[in-house]
Design a protein around this motif. Structure first.
Motif, PDB file in Angstrom:
ATOM      1  N   ASP A 337       0.181   6.181   0.604  1.00 25.44           N
ATOM      2  CA  ASP A 337       0.367   6.485  -0.819  1.00 25.44           C
ATOM      3  C   ASP A 337       0.951   7.875  -1.040  1.00 25.44           C
ATOM      4  O   ASP A 337       1.699   8.104  -1.988  1.00 25.44           O
ATOM      5  CB  ASP A 337      -0.968   6.374  -1.562  1.00 25.44           C
ATOM      6  CG  ASP A 337      -1.230   4.951  -2.039  1.00 25.44           C
ATOM      7  OD1 ASP A 337      -0.368   4.081  -1.811  1.00 25.44           O
ATOM      8  OD2 ASP A 337      -2.291   4.710  -2.641  1.00 25.44           O
ATOM      9  N   ARG A 364       1.870  -3.527  -1.409  1.00 24.43           N
ATOM     10  CA  ARG A 364       0.721  -2.613  -1.330  1.00 24.43           C
ATOM     11  C   ARG A 364      -0.412  -3.298  -0.570  1.00 24.43           C
ATOM     12  O   ARG A 364      -0.923  -4.333  -1.002  1.00 24.43           O
ATOM     13  CB  ARG A 364       0.276  -2.188  -2.726  1.00 24.43           C
ATOM     14  CG  ARG A 364       1.331  -1.303  -3.389  1.00 24.43           C
ATOM     15  CD  ARG A 364       0.929  -0.780  -4.753  1.00 24.43           C
ATOM     16  NE  ARG A 364      -0.310  -0.015  -4.772  1.00 24.43           N
ATOM     17  CZ  ARG A 364      -0.455   1.226  -4.301  1.00 24.43           C
ATOM     18  NH1 ARG A 364       0.577   1.838  -3.730  1.00 24.43           N
ATOM     19  NH2 ARG A 364      -1.616   1.848  -4.383  1.00 24.43           N
ATOM     20  N   ASN A 379       1.488   1.190   2.406  1.00 19.66           N
ATOM     21  CA  ASN A 379       2.457   0.344   1.719  1.00 19.66           C
ATOM     22  C   ASN A 379       3.568  -0.035   2.681  1.00 19.66           C
ATOM     23  O   ASN A 379       3.907   0.726   3.598  1.00 19.66           O
ATOM     24  CB  ASN A 379       3.081   1.096   0.537  1.00 19.66           C
ATOM     25  CG  ASN A 379       2.058   1.695  -0.391  1.00 19.66           C
ATOM     26  OD1 ASN A 379       1.596   1.060  -1.323  1.00 19.66           O
ATOM     27  ND2 ASN A 379       1.670   2.944  -0.128  1.00 19.66           N
TER      28      ASN A 379
END
Length: 485
Positions: A337, A364, A379
């Motif tokens: 992230d 995600r 991700n």
């Protein structure tokens, strides 16, 4: 498992040495079993295979257990003589293979791969009895003639890492096979087009073996010699650390790459920025670069000034976009992230990606996918180089029913990605078939960017006006006291 023998082995100290000891033995055993296959191929063609290795250094000549007079398997060299043979014959012989005496190009290339492997390897064991125990366990537990064992080498290494509790060091960890296969399938490199695939931080070769498997699904019959040569020419990997590089080299051999010389042992990020040539650009980059780690001083010092950093994942993404991917090339990368929402250099790197590439999809992943290495939310980014991003699709991968997290015993599976595959659609029509749902949504990035730029324009104009006024004042003040002309 053979690892247990290293726990008490004299001379083997610490996780790195234990893994190193096991990996060179694995490599030599695998190379020997591949030689058995090459011998059969030569015989089928009426020829005779000649090993590029000195006879006394081959696994079959000193390590392999052979039937004794009573019919039972027994070691060829007594425990009391084994360590001396390994240290005085095997290692020197493999490190000093003379390539000039080998006429055949392919055999010479094989010998070079072996020589490079053993230049960086060491024998740490001092007990011949314990080494024989390891050899016996390797023969019992691992038969690399069995295809299932071949495809599971990543899991073998994973078990070694777990047993020794050494994984996760400096941002390095194993990527689950489900993730590697899904990413490769969505990037979809095409063998018929001879599309080249690079993993610039290839580790033990998970993405590359997934690519080989993907290429093999595109062949209707048993792969021919031409098919194998094509696959070999399309696969490229670079790995900084010696042990993962050795495992990757072994993994390539198990997956039919006879001469894995295209797996380079070097630091991708340490290559000078201007030394990357157009000829080195590839069609596809698929990777899980180490993140959270920091490169040594001086590495990346010649990157563009606004993108200069020592954080590894930012450096890899910068390099992929600017130097590694062809125009029209496709990329897939695992990122945390922090890379999506970070400020400073991270924001600049993200801007580079969005301006030079179409970042069309972000998957995600839930927490625990990379357990026990890290709990950081990660991700999967999919992008195509050549035009800026207009629309970004997000897909929130859910846990399976009844799961609250993943674990070693309950890892993520490839079957779980079936929903994403069915939803995916085609990039050629702009993913027109995609539908928003509780898991999928899109962001009109182009409109948001234009809106933000419109809001910022008055401030930019004002700033430009003030800069011009300041420049005029500076110019005027410099003339004070000068005589009129």
């Amino acid at each position: 498992m053979a690892v247990q023998f290293f726990q008490t082995s004299s001379g083997v100290d610490g996780d790195a040495q234990r893994i190193g000891q096991l990996t060179w033995m694995l490599f030599l055993k695998v190379f020997d079993q591949r030689e058995e296959e090459w011998e059969g191929d030569f015989e089928d063609r009426g020829g005779i295979y000649e090993s590029p290795l000195p006879e006394e250094c081959r696994w079959r000549s000193w390590a392999k257990y052979l039937p004794s007079s009573d019919g039972k398997l027994a070691p060829q060299i007594a425990a009391s003589d084994l360590i001396a043979h390994v240290n005085e014959k095997v290692f020197p012989g493999l490190r000093e293979i003379s390539l000039d005496t080998i006429d055949d190009d392919k055999s010479r290339a094989k010998a070079k791969v072996v020589r490079e492997v053993f230049v960086d390897s060491n024998n740490y064991m001092k007990s011949g009895t314990l080494m024989l125990g390891v050899i016996e366990k390797l023969d019992e537990a691992i038969d690399f003639h069995d295809f299932k064992t071949r495809s599971n080498l990543g899991d073998v290494y994973e078990k070694i890492l777990n047993d020794l509790r050494s994984a996760g060091n400096a941002g390095e960890f194993y990527t689950p096979r489900a993730v590697t296969h899904f990413m490769v399938q969505m990037v979809n490199p095409v063998l018929e087009k001879r599309e080249t695939v690079l993993d610039p931080a290839c580790g033990t070769g998970g993405f590359l073996t997934a690519t080989i498997d993907h290429f093999n699904t595109q062949i209707d019959t048993k792969p021919s010699a031409e098919d194998k040569k094509a696959i070999e020419s399309c696969i490229h990997g670079i790995e900084k650390k010696q042990l993962p590089h050795l495992l990757c080299t072994t993994n390539m051999m198990l997956h039919g790459i006879d001469v894995p010389s295209q797996i380079e042992h070097k630091n991708t990020l340490a290559k000078a920025w201007n030394d990357w040539s157009r000829n080195e650009k590839v069609d596809c980059v698929i990777t899980n670069p180490p993140f959270g780690g920091m490169e040594e001083d001086g590495v990346g010092a010649d990157f563009p000034s606004d993108l200069r950093t020592r954080e590894t994942s930012d450096m890899f993404l910068t390099l992929i976009v600017n130097k590694l991917l062809k125009d029209g090339g496709r990329g897939a990368i695992v990122l945390p992230d922090g890379n999506l929402f970070g400020e400073g250099v991270k924001a600049k790197v993200k801007q580079l990606l969005l301006e030079k590439c179409n970042l069309h999809t972000i998957i995600r992943l839930p927490n625990g996918v990379f357990a026990p290495y890290t709990g950081i939310k990660t991700n999967l980014l999919f992008f195509t180089k050549g035009k800026p991003t207009d629309t970004i699709w997000y897909y929130e991968h859910p846990y399976p029913a009844g799961y609250k997290s993943y674990s070693k015993t309950k890892p993520i599976t490839l079957e779980e990605f079936q929903a994403e595959k069915e939803w995916w659609g085609k990039e050629s029509n702009g993913f027109a078939g995609r539908v928003e749902s509780e898991y999928a949504w899109k962001v009109d990035f182009k409109s948001r960017k234009l809106e933000a730029e419109a809001k910022a324009k008055p401030h930019w104009d004002k700033a430009e006006e003030l800069n011009n006024q300041a420049a005029d004042l500076e110019s005027w003040s410099g003339k004070i006291g000068q005589p009129f002309k």
